[in-house]
Motif scaffolding. Structure first.
Motif, PDB file in Angstrom:
ATOM      1  N   VAL A 183       0.844  -1.092  -0.080  1.00 45.74           N
ATOM      2  CA  VAL A 183       0.137  -0.026   0.034  1.00 45.74           C
ATOM      3  C   VAL A 183       0.951   1.315   0.060  1.00 45.74           C
ATOM      4  N   VAL A 184       0.843   2.189  -1.111  1.00 43.28           N
ATOM      5  CA  VAL A 184       1.706   3.408  -1.201  1.00 43.28           C
ATOM      6  C   VAL A 184       0.728   4.404  -0.727  1.00 43.28           C
ATOM      7  N   GLY A 185       0.981   5.067   0.324  1.00 36.88           N
ATOM      8  CA  GLY A 185       0.136   6.363   0.924  1.00 36.88           C
ATOM      9  C   GLY A 185       0.041   6.253   2.235  1.00 36.88           C
ATOM     10  N   GLU A 192      -6.911   2.839   5.860  1.00 36.19           N
ATOM     11  CA  GLU A 192      -8.139   1.826   6.007  1.00 36.19           C
ATOM     12  C   GLU A 192      -8.041   0.725   5.343  1.00 36.19           C
ATOM     13  N   MET A 193      -7.395   0.727   4.261  1.00 35.42           N
ATOM     14  CA  MET A 193      -7.408  -0.642   3.316  1.00 35.42           C
ATOM     15  C   MET A 193      -6.161  -1.450   3.681  1.00 35.42           C
ATOM     16  N   ALA A 194      -5.074  -0.704   4.340  1.00 39.40           N
ATOM     17  CA  ALA A 194      -4.113  -1.642   5.197  1.00 39.40           C
ATOM     18  C   ALA A 194      -4.797  -2.141   6.434  1.00 39.40           C
ATOM     19  N   THR A 195      -5.590  -1.726   6.908  1.00 37.33           N
ATOM     20  CA  THR A 195      -6.179  -2.277   8.172  1.00 37.33           C
ATOM     21  C   THR A 195      -6.981  -3.249   7.747  1.00 37.33           C
ATOM     22  N   ALA A 196      -7.775  -3.214   6.828  1.00 34.77           N
ATOM     23  CA  ALA A 196      -8.699  -4.164   6.193  1.00 34.77           C
ATOM     24  C   ALA A 196      -8.217  -5.555   5.510  1.00 34.77           C
ATOM     25  N   TRP A 197      -7.258  -5.228   4.659  1.00 35.58           N
ATOM     26  CA  TRP A 197      -6.727  -6.467   3.870  1.00 35.58           C
ATOM     27  C   TRP A 197      -5.533  -7.265   4.898  1.00 35.58           C
ATOM     28  N   GLN A 198      -4.799  -6.160   5.852  1.00 32.02           N
ATOM     29  CA  GLN A 198      -4.079  -7.281   6.697  1.00 32.02           C
ATOM     30  C   GLN A 198      -4.929  -8.460   7.681  1.00 32.02           C
ATOM     31  N   ALA A 199      -6.066  -7.498   8.163  1.00 31.04           N
ATOM     32  CA  ALA A 199      -6.939  -8.365   8.866  1.00 31.04           C
ATOM     33  C   ALA A 199      -7.675  -9.637   8.053  1.00 31.04           C
ATOM     34  N   LEU A 200      -7.713  -9.528   6.973  1.00 31.30           N
ATOM     35  CA  LEU A 200      -8.506 -10.401   6.123  1.00 31.30           C
ATOM     36  C   LEU A 200      -7.462 -11.442   5.504  1.00 31.30           C
ATOM     37  N   SER A 202      -3.866 -10.851   4.408  1.00 31.75           N
ATOM     38  CA  SER A 202      -2.820 -10.241   3.562  1.00 31.75           C
ATOM     39  C   SER A 202      -1.623  -9.960   4.100  1.00 31.75           C
ATOM     40  N   ARG A 203      -0.473  -9.968   3.844  1.00 38.53           N
ATOM     41  CA  ARG A 203       0.778  -9.534   4.655  1.00 38.53           C
ATOM     42  C   ARG A 203       1.195  -8.127   3.932  1.00 38.53           C
ATOM     43  N   VAL A 204       0.701  -7.020   4.675  1.00 40.65           N
ATOM     44  CA  VAL A 204       0.691  -5.549   4.104  1.00 40.65           C
ATOM     45  C   VAL A 204       2.027  -5.006   4.257  1.00 40.65           C
ATOM     46  N   THR A 205       2.441  -4.178   3.311  1.00 36.81           N
ATOM     47  CA  THR A 205       3.505  -3.370   3.666  1.00 36.81           C
ATOM     48  C   THR A 205       3.261  -2.081   3.279  1.00 36.81           C
ATOM     49  N   LEU A 206       3.159  -1.243   4.069  1.00 38.95           N
ATOM     50  CA  LEU A 206       2.743   0.203   3.948  1.00 38.95           C
ATOM     51  C   LEU A 206       3.868   1.203   3.812  1.00 38.95           C
ATOM     52  N   LEU A 207       3.989   1.910   2.455  1.00 36.27           N
ATOM     53  CA  LEU A 207       5.088   2.691   2.242  1.00 36.27           C
ATOM     54  C   LEU A 207       4.641   4.093   2.031  1.00 36.27           C
ATOM     55  N   GLU A 266       0.015  -7.749  -5.284  1.00 35.37           N
ATOM     56  CA  GLU A 266      -0.758  -6.599  -5.810  1.00 35.37           C
ATOM     57  C   GLU A 266      -0.248  -5.424  -4.873  1.00 35.37           C
ATOM     58  N   ILE A 267      -0.309  -4.135  -5.865  1.00 29.13           N
ATOM     59  CA  ILE A 267       0.195  -2.864  -5.168  1.00 29.13           C
ATOM     60  C   ILE A 267      -1.141  -2.007  -5.283  1.00 29.13           C
ATOM     61  N   LEU A 268      -1.221  -1.343  -4.214  1.00 31.42           N
ATOM     62  CA  LEU A 268      -2.477  -0.011  -4.147  1.00 31.42           C
ATOM     63  C   LEU A 268      -1.745   1.059  -4.122  1.00 31.42           C
ATOM     64  N   PHE A 269      -2.078   2.136  -4.881  1.00 29.37           N
ATOM     65  CA  PHE A 269      -1.550   3.439  -4.942  1.00 29.37           C
ATOM     66  C   PHE A 269      -2.966   4.181  -4.226  1.00 29.37           C
ATOM     67  N   ALA A 270      -2.501   4.831  -3.264  1.00 27.54           N
ATOM     68  CA  ALA A 270      -3.584   5.860  -2.256  1.00 27.54           C
ATOM     69  C   ALA A 270      -2.897   6.853  -2.213  1.00 27.54           C
TER      70      ALA A 270
END
Length: 477
Positions: A183-185, A192-200, A202-207, A266-270
């Protein structure tokens, strides 16, 4: 293309999201004939790709997090979420991306819906190109309201389109949980999306390019939310920019400014929003295509006596509830002017002025912990020239917060104008604080004196008792 007909209305609304719907509702209630033009789903971004699906994803996440802190319940909440059920509920909440119900509502208020892409083609004139290629001209006797919203702003990185990145739309509508997600942003969507997908799962990396999360809130809000994400297993990296992105054999590879390679599925740009005004014919009325549209407090575009820009497109506050508030103001102002009244020229806090945009905007971030704020932060209040003082209270001092269980952290701050002894801003971070923020909004918008707030007695033991602690903190220090 062939032109089928031309129809005259009192008001033409471009965009059928919550903002456009509310403009139409107010103008129809005043007896004005109103057309609404929409190229996608009636109900707009909020209903299908933003507020509604994101909160449907987050609700079970936040409930489980709360449950895990409560003795007697935490063991029962140790297991994983039922991802299939969560996604199915999300799909139900978005009406499976069908707008039949929203269309019925629009028809019920007596507005005419025109499906297709609408473009200004001169003053008070909109040309609609339908799905079948036919065109229709709509003319407005009194007003055209641009309510086309905003879209995701992607950075200019070579080859980004080939990577097929997620934006907020993909993040809220995905049908599978990615094993790894970048997650970029650092703003609301990213958090919010880092919170959701980590709990569902996914292994989330927030940059995060900046120094912390939620930069438009008080600094402690981003700090506590970052702690919550880290505690949930996310990798939060601040001061980190992305210099390149590629997809190699199905794997996304992001290279940071420090030269690190971060891999994911996947990569999310926020990373911001851009106005959806690029292809709506602004050039035909002397405005810059793709620009934000400056407005006065009645939401009328600067220099025009017939064009209104409501919601995200005016860049005042990119929030659904604030856009709906503006829509009610704009609809009332359009009706007052169309019917020959003078009310639309009234001063602040009247029905025809979006005064709250200037210092009483509320927002809730549905993370763990929740963060909610209204009005000005301490830094913003000082920058605006107010003589202010901040009062901070830990939620651990509030009896009602203890009912939310062990290991919870939270803080509240009120920013007091010491000359007038009113509130300029309030921030809460903690359990269930989204439901506290309206009381703060009333206090800020109503400029309620602190002397009067003492007589607004909070029930015991509830989170609202934080108000008593804040007032005591101001009195005793």
């Amino acid at each position: 293309m062939t032109e089928t007909d031309s129809i005259a209305y009192d008001v033409v609304v471009l965009g059928a999201g919550p903002v456009g719907e509310n403009v139409a509702d107010r103008t129809r209630a005043a007896g004005l004939s109103t057309a609404v033009v929409e190229s996608e789903l009636v109900g707009g971004e909020c209903s299908y790709w933003a507020c509604m699906p994101s909160k449907a994803l987050l609700r079970p996440v936040l409930l489980r997090a709360d449950a895990r802190r409560v003795p007697g319940l935490r063991e029962a909440a140790r297991g994983p979420l039922d991802v299939t059920a969560v996604l199915a509920h999300r799909d139900e909440y978005t009406s499976h991306w069908k707008d039949d119900g929203q269309v019925r509502w629009l028809e019920g208020i007596g507005a005419d819906l025109h499906r297709g892409h609408g473009r200004l083609s001169g003053p008070r004139t909109v040309t609609v190109t339908g799905p079948d290629g036919t065109t229709r001209t709509l003319t407005a006797r009194h007003a055209v309201a641009v309510c086309t919203g905003s879209g995701a702003l992607l950075p200019e990185l070579p080859g980004l389109a080939d990577v097929r990145p997620w934006t907020s739309r993909e993040a809220t509508s995905a049908q599978e949980v990615p094993g790894r997600l970048i997650v970029v942003g650092g703003g609301v969507v990213a958090t919010e999306m880092a919170t959701a997908w980590q709990a569902l799962g996914s292994r989330v990396t927030l940059l995060v390019r900046g120094k912390g999360l939620l930069p438009r809130m008080e600094p402690f809000a981003g700090e506590l939310v970052a702690e919550g994400l880290t505690g949930a297993g996310a990798d939060v990296r601040t001061g980190t920019s992305v210099t390149s992105v590629t997809r190699e054999n199905g794997t996304v590879v992001a290279v940071t400014g420090q030269g690190e390679r971060v891999e994911a599925d996947e990569i999310l740009f926020a990373t911001g929003r851009t106005p959806r005004t690029g292809d709506i014919g602004l050039d035909t009325v002397g405005l810059e295509p793709g620009s934000w549209l400056p407005v006065d407090d009645s939401l009328r575009v600067t220099g025009s006596d017939w064009l209104y820009a409501v919601g995200d497109v005016n860049h005042r506050a990119l929030l659904t509830h604030q856009g709906k508030y503006q829509a009610r103001v704009a609809g009332a102002a359009i009706a007052a002017r169309a019917l020959g009244g003078s009310g639309a020229e009234a001063g602040p806090w009247g029905a025809h002025a979006a005064t709250a945009d200037h210092g009483a905007v509320p927002q809730v971030v549905f993370a763990d912990p929740e963060a909610a704020a209204v009005g000005l932060s301490l830094a913003e209040a000082k920058q605006a020239g107010h003589r202010v003082r901040a009062v901070d209270v830990e939620f651990s001092s509030v009896a009602g917060a203890g009912l939310y269980g062990d290991g919870h952290r939270g803080r509240a701050r009120m920013v007091v104008d010491v000359e007038r002894e009113i509130l300029r801003g309030v921030t809460f971070v903690g359990p269930g604080v989204g439901e506290l923020i309206h009381a703060a909004t009333v206090a800020v918008a109503g400029e309620v004196p602190l002397s009067r707030l003492w007589h607004a007695v909070p029930a015991y033991p509830t989170l609202s008792e934080v108000w008593l602690r804040l007032l005591e903190g101001y009195r005793d220090n």
